[in-house]
Write an enzyme that holds these catalytic residues in place. Structure first.
Site, PDB file in Angstrom:
ATOM      1  N   LYS A   9     -41.052  38.367 -27.782  1.00 26.51           N
ATOM      2  CA  LYS A   9     -40.721  37.916 -26.419  1.00 26.51           C
ATOM      3  C   LYS A   9     -41.463  36.604 -26.160  1.00 26.51           C
ATOM      4  O   LYS A   9     -42.674  36.598 -25.967  1.00 26.51           O
ATOM      5  CB  LYS A   9     -41.106  38.969 -25.389  1.00 26.51           C
ATOM      6  CG  LYS A   9     -40.657  38.626 -23.970  1.00 26.51           C
ATOM      7  CD  LYS A   9     -40.978  39.757 -23.004  1.00 26.51           C
ATOM      8  CE  LYS A   9     -40.472  39.431 -21.602  1.00 26.51           C
ATOM      9  NZ  LYS A   9     -41.088  38.217 -21.037  1.00 26.51           N
ATOM     10  N   CYS A  13     -86.453  41.670  -8.664  1.00 26.10           N
ATOM     11  CA  CYS A  13     -87.467  42.557  -8.107  1.00 26.10           C
ATOM     12  C   CYS A  13     -88.778  41.785  -7.959  1.00 26.10           C
ATOM     13  O   CYS A  13     -89.163  41.033  -8.861  1.00 26.10           O
ATOM     14  CB  CYS A  13     -87.698  43.746  -9.031  1.00 26.10           C
ATOM     15  SG  CYS A  13     -86.253  44.755  -9.365  1.00 26.10           S
TER      16      CYS A  13
END
Length: 672
Positions: free
Chosen positions: A122, A431
Site C-alpha cells: 500500500k 528533590c
C-alpha cells in the site's frame, strides 16, 4: 445494550476531530497530527459505531471517502465510483476478514468457496484516476469525494511513468498512486530551505502539493512517479485474477509495483504483512501497509461493495509508531540524581506492535508546551526501542473539567520533608534531599548497570534485596560481600550466591569512563564520561582539574564543568569514592590510533542486523567517534537499521548521510 452518555459524547467529539484533521490532510495538504494518529482516531470511531450501529449517521467520517475538490480546479465526475479500503490493524482482524469473505461467498453463491488472495504494497501517495480513450490519455483526476474529483491532466502528463498512449487502442479507466521518493523529497526540501520556503512534512504531502499546482512546470520539476494497481473499467479483455490484472496493466505500459504475491491461505498474507513491516523503510517510497484482495475477479464481483468500500479487499496497516489513547494520570518518578520525571499513565494501547501503558512527559516545560491534562486524548509515539513519549494532544476531545497539571510542592518519596525545587537554568524539578531511599536505589541500579560497572547477575531486583537486607549501603559494600553473606537469601542457593560474587569480583578492574558513569555525577552521561576520561587520562587529573580545565573538554559546557568540580570536592562524595577505590582498580582508557571516525557524530536508529544499539555505540566510541541521540545539522552520519523511526526522515530532510552497519564497518576498516 445502548450507548452511555459518555460514549455518545465521545463519538460526537471523534467525528468533529476526524473531519477537521482529514480536511487538513486531504484537502489543504497540511499535517497538524500524523496520519497514524488520525488513523487511530478513525479506528476508535469505527469500533464504537460497530458496537452501536444505531448511532451511525450519513455524515460520519466512516461513511465517506476523504477529500473534496478544490475550487480552483475543474471538477470531474468519475465514470467509475472511487472507493476507499477499510483498514484493519491486527492478525485477528485479518482472520476475521477471511471468515467474513467465506461466509459472504457461501451466502451469495450458495456453496463453500476457498478463495485465494493477492497481496500488494500500500503506497502512501496521492490517488490518481486515469481515463484513456482508444489508448490515448484523456483525463487524469484526483479521487476527491469519490464521486467528483479534480482535473489535473496537465500536471499528470509531466510524470514520465504515466503513458500518454497505451500499447493497445482500448478504452480503460485505471487507478493508482502518485508518489515522491524520499531522496527526491530531501532534494526538494533543501532547495526550499535555501529559498526561505516552508518544508514539506513528508513525501505524500509533497506529491499532493505538486499535483495541485496550477502551473504544470512545478510538478514537472519535482521527480514524481506512479504505481498503477487497478483496472476499474475496460471495453476489452477482462483478466480472471488480480495478479493477471496487474500483468495486463504492465503490458499496457503502466508502471506497477513489482512486489506482489498470490497465496491460497490468509496466513500467507499475514506472513507477507509481517515481512514488509521490517522491510518497508528500505524502499525509496513510503509504504503504510498491505492491500489484500480476493484474487479471483468473479468472486470480487460477487462480493461487491458496501456504501464506501469493497467487500473483497482491506488495507492491513503496519503497527503504527504513533497512536492515540487517554491520559489517565501523571506521576513523578525519582531518578538517581533526584531529578523528578513526570510519567504519563495511559489507557493501554498498541504502538509499534507493543502494548504501552506508560510514557514519558520529560519535564514541566514539555507539559506546558503540549498543554497536556489528565483526561486528554493524547498522541503516543514509539520509534524502535525508544521509550514511548507523548508528542501531542487532540484538544477537540478534551473533557470539560480537565485542569492544567501543576507540580506539587512536596513529594514524600524524596525523603526529608519531601520538598522539591526547580533546578536553576533547567526545565527539571528535583528533590531537595539527596539521600532518599528512592534515589539511593536508582543510583545503585545505575552503578551495577550495563553502561557503568556492568556486574553480571546483579540486576535491580538483586540490588533491592541487598539494600532491604541491610547488606549494602555504599558502592564499596558490594565489593566486600562474600558468598556466605548472600547464600540463603530468597532466590540465592549455593550456586546463585557463587555466581553473584564471581560477577562482582570480575569488575574489580574498571575503566575510568565506566567509573565516572557509575558515580551518578549530575550532568555526566555516557558520552561526557568518555570525553572527560579520554581528555584527562587519569582519575587524579580529573580530581585536581579546575572548572576552566573541565570546560576545555570538547562537549563540556560551564554547567557540566561546575557540576563535576563540585562533586569531587564534596566531603561525603570524596569519602565514598576513596572507600570504593580501596576495592577497585581504575584502568586507563586504551589509546586509539587515528581513525576516520575522529570527531564524527553518529545517531543510531532502528534495529541493526548484528549489533545492539549499545554495541554499535561502543564500537563507534572505540574508534573515537561520538554518539548523539538527536539528528541535527552537526550530525555526520545516521546509522540506520530496520524499523527506523522519525530520525531517518529528519536525516533525509537535512541531507545527512545514512549508513548501514556494513557501511560503518567499512568506515572503520578504511581508517585503521
Amino acid at each position: 445494550m445502548s450507548a452511555s452518555k459518555g460514549e455518545k459524547e465521545r463519538i460526537a467529539k471523534l467525528r468533529m476531530a476526524i473531519d477537521k484533521y482529514r480536511h487538513m490532510y486531504h484537502v489543504e495538504d497540511r499535517e497538524e497530527i500524523s496520519i497514524e494518529a488520525l488513523d487511530a482516531l478513525k479506528h476508535e470511531l469505527v469500533l464504537l459505531e460497530e458496537k452501536y450501529p444505531e448511532l451511525i449517521t450519513p455524515d460520519s467520517p466512516t461513511q465517506r471517502v476523504a477529500g473534496e475538490p478544490l475550487p480552483h480546479f475543474e471538477k470531474v465526475e468519475h465514470s467509475v465510483p472511487q472507493w476507499s479500503f477499510n483498514d484493519v490493524f491486527t492478525e485477528e482482524e485479518v482472520r476475521a476478514f477471511d471468515a467474513r469473505i467465506k461466509k459472504n461467498l457461501k451466502e451469495f453463491l450458495g456453496k463453500d468457496i476457498q478463495p485465494s488472495y493477492s497481496g500488494e504494497l500500500k503506497i502512501d501517495g496521492l490517488k490518481i484516476v486515469l481515463t484513456y480513450k482508444k489508448g490515448v490519455l484523456e483525463i487524469a483526476s484526483t479521487r476527491g469525494d469519490g464521486k467528483v474529483g479534480e482535473n489535473v491532466t496537465a500536471n499528470v502528463r509531466t510524470i514520465d511513468s504515466v503513458p500518454l498512449r497505451l500499447s493497445k487502442e482500448i478504452d480503460v479507466v485505471v487507478e493508482g498512486e502518485v508518489w515522491m521518493g524520499k531522496k527526491a523529497l530531501a532534494e526538494l526540501n533543501a532547495k526550499r530551505k535555501n529559498a526561505g520556503e516552508s518544508l514539506f512534512a513528508n513525501p505524500r504531502n509533497a506529491a499532493a502539493g505538486s499535483i495541485r499546482q496550477l502551473d504544470p512546470k512545478v510538478p514537472a520539476s519535482r521527480k514524481l512517479d506512479t504505481f498503477i494497481y487497478d483496472l476499474a473499467f475496460s471495453n476489452s479483455e477482462t483478466p480472471k485474477t488480480q495478479i493477471e490484472e496487474l500483468s495486463l496493466l504492465k503490458e499496457l505500459g503502466f508502471k506497477t509495483n513489482p512486489t506482489m504475491i498470490a497465496v491460497d491461505s490468509i496466513e500467507g498474507i499475514i506472513e507477507f504483512w509481517k515481512e514488509w513491516h521490517t522491510k518497508k523503510d528500505r524502499q525509496d517510497f513510503l509504504i503504510d501497509g498491505i492491500v489484500v484482495k480476493v484474487n479471483e475477479i468473479e468472486y470480487q464481483e460477487a462480493l461487491g461493495y458496501t456504501g464506501k468500500a469493497p467487500r473483497f479487499a482491506v488495507a492491513i496497516k503496519f503497527p503504527a509508531e504513533q497512536a492515540t489513547t487517554i491520559l489517565e494520570d501523571i506521576s513523578l518518578q525519582i531518578g538517581r540524581t533526584g531529578i523528578l520525571t513526570p510519567v504519563a499513565h495511559l489507557k493501554p494501547v498498541s504502538v509499534g506492535g507493543v502494548v504501552v501503558s506508560r510514557a514519558t512527559l520529560h519535564n514541566e516545560d514539555q507539559i506546558k508546551r503540549l498543554d497536556v491534562r489528565v483526561g486528554d486524548t493524547v498522541i503516543i509515539q514509539r520509534a524502535g526501542d525508544v521509550i514511548p513519549e507523548i508528542v501531542g494532544v487532540v484538544p477537540e476531545l478534551r473533557p470539560q473539567d480537565a485542569k492544567p497539571y501543576r507540580f506539587p510542592k512536596k513529594v514524600p518519596e524524596c525523603g526529608g520533608d519531601g520538598t522539591i525545587e526547580r533546578v536553576p537554568g533547567m526545565s527539571a524539578w528535583r528533590c531537595v534531599s539527596k539521600n532518599s531511599n528512592a534515589q539511593q536505589r536508582r543510583r545503585f541500579h545505575h552503578f551495577v548497570g550495563k553502561h557503568a560497572f556492568d556486574i553480571e547477575g546483579c540486576g535491580p531486583r538483586t540490588v533491592d534485596l541487598l539494600l532491604d537486607e541491610g547488606l549494602v549501603s555504599s558502592y564499596a559494600d558490594l565489593f566486600s560481600l562474600t558468598q556466605g553473606d548472600v547464600e540463603g537469601l530468597p532466590g540465592f542457593g549455593e550456586r546463585a550466591a557463587q555466581n553473584l560474587i564471581q560477577g562482582i569480583n570480575a569488575k574489580r578492574n574498571v575503566g575510568l569512563d565506566r567509573l565516572l558513569i557509575g558515580l551518578s555525577i549530575d550532568q555526566v552521561g555516557t558520552e561526557t564520561a568518555r570525553d572527560i576520561a579520554e581528555h584527562f587520562g587519569t582519575l587524579e587529573n580529573i580530581q585536581s582539574a579546575s572548572v576552566d580545565d573541565l570546560e576545555n573538554v570538547d562537549g563540556v559546557g560551564r554547567v557540566v564543568a561546575e557540576s563535576i568540580y563540585r562533586w569531587f570536592r564534596d566531603p561525603e562524595q570524596k569519602r565514598a569514592l576513596n572507600e570504593l577505590l580501596s576495592y577497585v582498580t581504575v584502568k586507563k582508557l586504551p589509546k586509539n590510533k587515528k581513525s576516520t571516525l575522529d570527531n564524527a557524530v553518529f545517531v543510531i536508529t532502528g534495529t541493526l542486523p548484528t549489533l545492539s544499539r549499545e554495541g554499535a555505540g561502543a564500537l563507534i566510541r572505540k574508534h573515537r567517534g561520538r554518539v548523539s541521540s538527536a539528528v541535527s545539522a552537526k550530525t555526520s552520519y545516521v546509522l540506520a537499521g530496520e524499523n527506523a523511526g522519525s530520525k531517518l526522515e529528519k536525516a533525509r530532510a537535512l541531507g545527512v548521510p545514512i549508513i548501514s552497519e556494513e557501511d560503518l564497518e567499512r568506515l572503520i576498516t578504511r581508517g585503521s
